[in-house]
Write a protein that holds these residues in place. Structure first.
Motif, PDB file in Angstrom:
ATOM      1  N   ALA A   1       0.734  -1.162  -0.053  1.00  0.00           N
ATOM      2  CA  ALA A   1       0.070  -0.101   0.092  1.00  0.00           C
ATOM      3  C   ALA A   1       0.773   1.246  -0.048  1.00  0.00           C
ATOM      4  O   ALA A   1       0.618   2.399  -0.734  1.00  0.00           O
ATOM      5  CB  ALA A   1      -0.867   0.010   1.304  1.00  0.00           C
ATOM      6  N   MET A   2       2.011   1.248   0.680  1.00  0.00           N
ATOM      7  CA  MET A   2       2.890   2.491   0.829  1.00  0.00           C
ATOM      8  C   MET A   2       3.529   2.545  -0.557  1.00  0.00           C
ATOM      9  O   MET A   2       3.562   3.768  -1.181  1.00  0.00           O
ATOM     10  CB  MET A   2       3.755   2.074   1.942  1.00  0.00           C
ATOM     11  CG  MET A   2       3.230   2.234   3.075  1.00  0.00           C
ATOM     12  SD  MET A   2       2.610   3.849   3.778  1.00  0.00           S
ATOM     13  CE  MET A   2       0.957   3.498   3.541  1.00  0.00           C
ATOM     14  N   VAL A   3       4.108   1.794  -1.147  1.00  0.00           N
ATOM     15  CA  VAL A   3       4.594   1.574  -2.450  1.00  0.00           C
ATOM     16  C   VAL A   3       3.586   2.267  -3.387  1.00  0.00           C
ATOM     17  O   VAL A   3       4.036   3.337  -4.148  1.00  0.00           O
ATOM     18  CB  VAL A   3       5.186   0.325  -2.871  1.00  0.00           C
ATOM     19  CG1 VAL A   3       5.819   0.343  -4.327  1.00  0.00           C
ATOM     20  CG2 VAL A   3       6.317  -0.124  -2.016  1.00  0.00           C
ATOM     21  N   GLN A   4       2.348   1.772  -3.527  1.00  0.00           N
ATOM     22  CA  GLN A   4       1.327   2.106  -4.542  1.00  0.00           C
ATOM     23  C   GLN A   4       1.122   3.660  -4.088  1.00  0.00           C
ATOM     24  O   GLN A   4       0.821   4.437  -5.155  1.00  0.00           O
ATOM     25  CB  GLN A   4       0.264   1.394  -4.531  1.00  0.00           C
ATOM     26  CG  GLN A   4       0.301   0.026  -4.948  1.00  0.00           C
ATOM     27  CD  GLN A   4      -0.994  -1.186  -4.978  1.00  0.00           C
ATOM     28  OE1 GLN A   4      -1.979  -0.394  -4.523  1.00  0.00           O
ATOM     29  NE2 GLN A   4      -0.680  -2.222  -5.271  1.00  0.00           N
ATOM     30  N   ALA A   5       0.784   3.997  -2.844  1.00  0.00           N
ATOM     31  CA  ALA A   5       0.419   5.347  -2.675  1.00  0.00           C
ATOM     32  C   ALA A   5       1.726   6.301  -2.955  1.00  0.00           C
ATOM     33  O   ALA A   5       1.415   7.343  -3.579  1.00  0.00           O
ATOM     34  CB  ALA A   5       0.607   5.593  -1.232  1.00  0.00           C
ATOM     35  N   ASP A   6       2.841   5.905  -2.888  1.00  0.00           N
ATOM     36  CA  ASP A   6       4.111   6.748  -3.188  1.00  0.00           C
ATOM     37  C   ASP A   6       4.258   6.690  -4.940  1.00  0.00           C
ATOM     38  O   ASP A   6       4.474   7.828  -5.362  1.00  0.00           O
ATOM     39  CB  ASP A   6       5.360   6.026  -2.941  1.00  0.00           C
ATOM     40  CG  ASP A   6       6.517   7.069  -3.083  1.00  0.00           C
ATOM     41  OD1 ASP A   6       6.294   8.305  -3.195  1.00  0.00           O
ATOM     42  OD2 ASP A   6       7.775   6.576  -2.939  1.00  0.00           O
ATOM     43  N   SER A   7       3.692   5.605  -5.500  1.00  0.00           N
ATOM     44  CA  SER A   7       3.756   5.873  -7.008  1.00  0.00           C
ATOM     45  C   SER A   7       2.632   6.658  -7.656  1.00  0.00           C
ATOM     46  O   SER A   7       2.954   7.321  -8.630  1.00  0.00           O
ATOM     47  CB  SER A   7       3.601   4.360  -7.509  1.00  0.00           C
ATOM     48  OG  SER A   7       4.769   3.615  -7.175  1.00  0.00           O
TER      49      SER A   7
END
Length: 307
Positions: free
Chosen positions: A237-243
């Motif tokens: 979830a953190m990686v997708q939010a950052d992307s």
């Protein structure tokens, strides 16, 4: 027994024959090397010989044995064992002093120790020869697998501890981000205030980011070093939010609620397993004592009346 003894004698005879043949073929070379070694020792300075003799026992004997055990352990473990052992070390939190070479050497040393203990126990208890072979093989296998079992136990305990600490760490991270801190600063705050494996993992993420790795790569490495589904979902979830540019505070709030709900469900699951686990000690430990205390006096009275 006689058949096994005959087979062992045949193998011993073949070993002696091949050894003698090899010794005859290499006798001249061995004698030449021995003469060269003696000449070199005579021509060597006295100070060098004294310094060689003054070396500690560990450097002269234990260290060469340790290196041989490492090489033998690598051959027995296979070519791809280094990556698997390194992954197990990451799951166990990289215990101090443990590395791939030490695990390989520990397998060989554990095999010899297990063989010695199993053989000694079989001799002390007077076990028959066929069963003695099985006991020795089992002891050797247990000694060989001892380092892997130790790493598995460490990884299991560490995962259980991370499972309990993760919701509090995510709550602290959420509060820090919502109070105005950047994600990196909030992560540093969590790593400083949280003790245990969660704090260590977040601190390692910060160290990887400081040496030049991106945030997404550092977070993915965090997911690879653990086998927790909740932590993997949080990292994803953190990686997708950052992307995609989604506000991190909102994502953290949702993840915090989901992880806390999963921890409550995990606790309820553990509580539901208690009646099943307590059945075995109840039947074999508590009920026999209860029967003795309740029915014992009545049984004694009946026996007296019948006699």
């Amino acid at each position: 027994m006689i058949l096994l003894l005959g087979v062992a004698l045949v193998f011993a005879a073949l070993f002696l024959v091949f050894s003698s043949i090899g010794g005859l073929t290499e006798e001249r070379g061995g004698v030449a090397r021995s003469l060269e070694m003696l000449e070199a020792m005579n021509n060597a300075p006295k100070e060098l010989s004294e310094s060689e003799a003054d070396r500690p026992f560990g450097e002269r004997v234990l260290e060469p044995l340790y290196l041989r055990a490492q090489r033998l352990g690598r051959r027995l473990s296979g070519a791809d064992s280094s990556e698997r052992v390194r992954h197990k070390l990451d799951l166990a939190g990289n215990p101090p002093g443990w590395n791939v070479d030490r695990v390989a050497a520990g397998k060989v040393v554990g095999s010899f120790v297990g063989f010695a203990f199993a053989a000694l126990a079989a001799v002390v208890f007077g076990i028959d020869f066929p069963i003695w072979i099985l006991v020795v093989l089992a002891g050797t296998a247990v000694g060989f697998m001892a380092p892997n079992m130790y790493l598995y136990q460490r990884a299991y305990e560490r995962t259980e501890k991370m499972q309990r600490e993760l919701p509090d760490a995510i709550d602290l991270l959420t509060i820090s981000v919502e109070s105005g801190l950047a994600f990196d600063s909030a992560l540093q705050q969590v790593a400083r205030k949280t003790e245990g494996p969660i704090g260590e993992e977040f601190a390692r993420v910060l160290q990887e980011m400081q040496i030049g790795r991106s945030r997404a790569e550092s977070m993915r490495s965090l997911a690879d070093r653990t086998n927790m589904p909740d932590l993997r979902a949080f990292v994803s979830a953190m990686v997708q939010a950052d992307s995609f540019g989604i506000p991190i505070g909102q994502v953290l709030r949702v993840q915090s609620h989901e992880i806390r709900t999963k921890r409550r469900q995990w606790a309820e699951e553990k509580a539901q397993k208690v009646p099943v686990k307590i059945t075995v000690p109840l039947i074999f430990c508590i009920l026999p004592c209860l029967f003795i205390a309740v029915l014992g006096p009545a049984a004694i009275t009946i026996m007296r009346d019948l006699m």
